[in-house]
Structures are given as structure tokens and as C-alpha cells.
Design an enzyme around this catalytic site. Sequence first.
Site, PDB file in Angstrom:
ATOM      1  N   GLY A 135      12.893 -32.082  25.165  1.00 48.53           N
ATOM      2  CA  GLY A 135      13.641 -32.664  24.056  1.00 48.53           C
ATOM      3  C   GLY A 135      14.609 -31.662  23.478  1.00 48.53           C
ATOM      4  N   GLY A 137      17.819 -31.159  20.062  1.00 53.36           N
ATOM      5  CA  GLY A 137      18.496 -31.689  18.883  1.00 53.36           C
ATOM      6  C   GLY A 137      19.261 -30.589  18.194  1.00 53.36           C
ATOM      7  CB  SER A 138      21.198 -30.525  15.044  1.00 57.82           C
ATOM      8  OG  SER A 138      20.193 -31.077  14.210  1.00 57.82           O
ATOM      9  CG  PHE A 139      15.511 -29.285  15.960  1.00 59.11           C
ATOM     10  CD1 PHE A 139      14.760 -28.706  16.959  1.00 59.11           C
ATOM     11  CD2 PHE A 139      15.672 -30.665  15.962  1.00 59.11           C
ATOM     12  CE1 PHE A 139      14.182 -29.486  17.960  1.00 59.11           C
ATOM     13  CE2 PHE A 139      15.090 -31.443  16.950  1.00 59.11           C
ATOM     14  CZ  PHE A 139      14.354 -30.847  17.951  1.00 59.11           C
ATOM     15  N   GLY A 140      17.299 -27.283  17.706  1.00 59.40           N
ATOM     16  CA  GLY A 140      16.950 -26.422  18.820  1.00 59.40           C
ATOM     17  C   GLY A 140      16.443 -27.234  19.989  1.00 59.40           C
ATOM     18  CE  LYS A 157      11.906 -28.458  15.193  1.00 62.33           C
ATOM     19  NZ  LYS A 157      11.529 -29.251  13.990  1.00 62.33           N
ATOM     20  CG  ASP A 251      13.593 -38.645   9.968  1.00 61.77           C
ATOM     21  OD1 ASP A 251      14.135 -39.763   9.839  1.00 61.77           O
ATOM     22  OD2 ASP A 251      13.913 -37.832  10.859  1.00 61.77           O
TER      23      ASP A 251
END
Length: 410
Positions: A135, A137-140, A157, A251
Site C-alpha cells: 500500500g 499514500g501521501s504519508f508513505g 508503515k 476517518d
Amino acid sequence: MSLFESINSRFQGSYKFWKPEKNKNSSIVFKNKVFYKAKQGAIKSCELILIKNYLIKVIPDSINKITLLDWKIIEPFTEVNGDKERFGFSVGHRGCSRDFYVENEEKLNEWLDVLLPTCIMTDFSNDFSIVKEIGSGSFGVVYLALSNNDSKPYAVKAINKNNFSTTSSLNSVADEIKIMRMLDHPNIVKLHYVYEDSSLIYLVTDYVEGGNLHSRMVKKKVFNERTVSHFAEKMLGVLDYMSSLDIVHRDLKLENILMVSEENDYDFKIIDFGLAAEVTEGLHLRCGSPGYIAPEILRKHYYDAKADLFSLGVILYILLSGKMPFNGKNINDVLIKNREGKISFQHPAWKNVSKYASTLVLRLTEPLPSIRPTAREALQDSWLHQELNTTLPNIHPTSQPSESHTSHSE
């Protein structure tokens, strides 16, 4: 320099390692004798006690000293002197750390077992092997990794430290870590360890292999009512647990619910606490995913844990009908309808769903949080406590029956 050094000083209250203990009466997690170098190099012994996320140095006939472990780096070490080995561990940051020696390697491993879930570690590549990316995303990036100790799979993560250009962005990941460490529930993904190296911060969590609920939904189109009832009861139990800790996720959506296996559609774990917060007197930050956000958040009102109940109502709507309750040509259209909070049961899919199910969806998606039930109240809903079968009457309102659902405005 560790990014957690400034956070440590903020939570510790100073850059000093020890503070006088002030009545920490929590249960003891672990205690043992250790050795340390005093002034002029003299070796002394003391008893160290681990209580939750605090380390206490017991000083006979004096006031004990205490330090917060949450944001401190821990590093095991071995010193060789001739044919003798000395085992120990270092805790803290540059210029503000302490070295503790233990009797043997077995005692060192005992200390590491209880300290690693609480402190920050630095040797990720020694402890884990990356298998593949699962996976991003903008976080990493999220990876599947195997423990080098027992080959157990974990989800990792990896957050690029270059993303922390501001204090607020660093505080955000610190809040995520703090909240995840507070949570211990079978339906919430568990944060096991936190690592930091020169470029990345790693959050090591449970690996859940069943895929997310969105993917499951795409495959199945719609879930049967009995399954959704089981799912709803479990979700409400999780939200009641989080509410007891004054935590709101902010969220909740299909993508943030991982399915444990292919065996059923109601065993899950909630993930992604990047927007989660502790409920204070009232939260007001606008955040969440369009289509799932509680109206009070979009109206810039203060809100609490009931915001997650609205998101759950949206999720149940989708599972029962295969449709999103709020649609539009673009995100702005969706947000406008989401803000109004009006939902409809006119789609033909609702003819196959009992009125009991749609009534709970209505209760959870009530736009006014003062009327919307808490998780504990919703757990008493009749739909969750009856035998579901095909003979239940299929009577549905076309929209929310209460005045607040159809005419509420700021």
C-alpha cells in the site's frame, strides 16, 4: 538527531532524564536489578520498575526517580572486556540518556521484551526483512515484512522523515503513535513497535491478509442482512471501547477496515489512526473522507465520539444496499449532500432489507449529534437482538422521518 527528541522533552516536561516520582500507583509490568556507572566510574546497583510507559528508579530511603519512555530511543549493547561480556541497554537521546547493565543476556532479553513496545528503536533492518509493498499514500508506504526472529508477518508503515517539515506534521504522527499504543482490542490493528533511522519512521503493526472492506464490497456487491448485523454489533462494540478511552477515529470508511480472512464478512480490524484524536472539551478540526464525514464536522461545529457513529451509519448503508448515500458530480457536490445529512431508501435494493436494519441506519446517520445515539445506546437496538429471516417486513421510509433529518440548518 531523532525527531522524537523534542517530543520527549515536551511530554517529559524538560530535557532532564529523571524527575522525582509522584505517586505512580499503576500495576507493575516488570522489575529487576540493574547496574549503572555512577560518578567517578563506580558501579552501583538499583532496582528498576516498569509501570505502563514509565521507568522508575528505586532509591532506598529517598524519593524514587521516574522517566517517561514513550519517545525515548532504546539500544541494546554488548561490551567485551577480555574474555568477559557485559550486556546492557541505553535509553534516551543525545546528552540525555542512561546506560543500564544487566547480569546476563537472558536478563537483557527480558528487559527488551517489555521495553520495545514502549520505546523507539533504531535497528529495523536487523529485526525485519521487507517482502513487498502492499500500500502507499501521501504519508508513505506500507510493506509486508517478516520478523527475522520467527518469520512472523507484520505490516510496516514507513513514513519519510522529509514529510515532517513542520512541527504540526511531526505532532500528527506522534499523536497517531500515542493513540495506537493506548488501544488494545481484537478488532483494532495493534501497534507492536516503532523504529526510526536516518530517513524513515516505521510503525510495525498486525498484518491482516483478507484485504479491505471496499475490495470485499466490490467483489460481493451487497452483503446479506445477517452478516451486516454481526458486523454492526462488532463495530459498535469497538466504538464503545474507543469512546471509553475518549478516542475518535475521524476517518472510518470501507478502505480503513481490513478483513481478517475469507471465511466470513464480519471479522475485521480497523486501521489508519492518522486522523484519530483524543476527545477534549470539543474537537473542531475539519477532516475525514467525503461521503462519510459527520455533518457537525462539515458545519465547523464542535464534535465528539458520536462523529464515528455517523460514519458507521454510512458504512452500514453501503453494505446493505451496495450504494453510497451521498452522490454527486464531484467531491464538492458530495460534501454538500454529506453536510445536509439527508439519505434516501428509494433504491430498489432496500426492498430486500428489513425495516429494523434501515431504522438503525437512520438513527446512526441522524444529522444532529444530540439526537444520534452513542455506541452503547445503539448496541441495544432491536435489529441486533432478533433472529433475522426472510419473513421480516420490508417497510422503509423514503428519507429520514425526524424533522432534524429533513429540515435542519445552521
